[in-house]
Design an enzyme around this catalytic site. Sequence first.
Site: not given
Ligand code: GLN
Length: 241
Positions: A96, A130, A193
């Site tokens: 990520c 998101r 993740h």
């Molecule tokens: N900040 C980045 C995004 O929102 C990565 C987020 C993360 O590592 N889960 O895409």
Amino acid sequence: MPLMQLRIAHLYAHFLNIYGDRGNIIALSQRASWRGIEVKVDAIDLNQKTDPDYYDLYFVGGGQDKQQIVIAEDLLKRADDLKSATDNGAVILSVCGGYQLLGHYYKPHEGPELKGISLIDAYTVAGNRRMIGNVTIKAADGSTLVGFENHSGKTYLGKGVPPLGTVVVGNGNNGEDKSEGAAVGTIYGTYLHGSLLPKNPLFADRLLTQALKRRYADVTLTALDDTLENQAHKRALILPA
Ligand code: GLN
């Protein structure tokens, strides 16, 4: 006397470590130790120099935009060393936020564009939603990988850059082109993740084998009893996005 030694660098362990990403270090370490392989894990902090010829595997986890801003400049200083390390067979697993900074740049919602180290021909721009939920992807060898995503960044791979897999459930790189992650030689990026490796033992062993082959000629990992890992994998397969 251990058969082999595995040297792992956990980059920015105190900054990029959300959603259980350090579980990848635990899985790699345990799967190596169960095979009698000595494991050395070093948490590498900001401004901490590393010898590009020393580590077999580098791990960089995920983080919020603000953590990415903190480490981006430091990662740029490591670009040549990481390029040299991977050119010589070291493995990088990035998740990520860490993955986004292995590309050319990450443009967050607010603030300046964060320059990446271009180890992966890709770029990332923050989207207006998101992407959160369970993910299943199918890798090139037909195996499945399962995990959990939570990102607003949309990553677009350069022409011909192989993804880690094709999205079966979830969004993946950008929620548009069905690609997830990137797999370029020994350089891996993913949005999975969870953490990724405990539930994906075949992939964990692929990384271990590649990393050990950097210094040892003949690497054949003995089989482990992956009953629990495979049960967790199968359970995750039936989870909705
Ligand atoms: N900040 C980045 C995004 O929102 C990565 C987020 C993360 O590592 N889960 O895409």
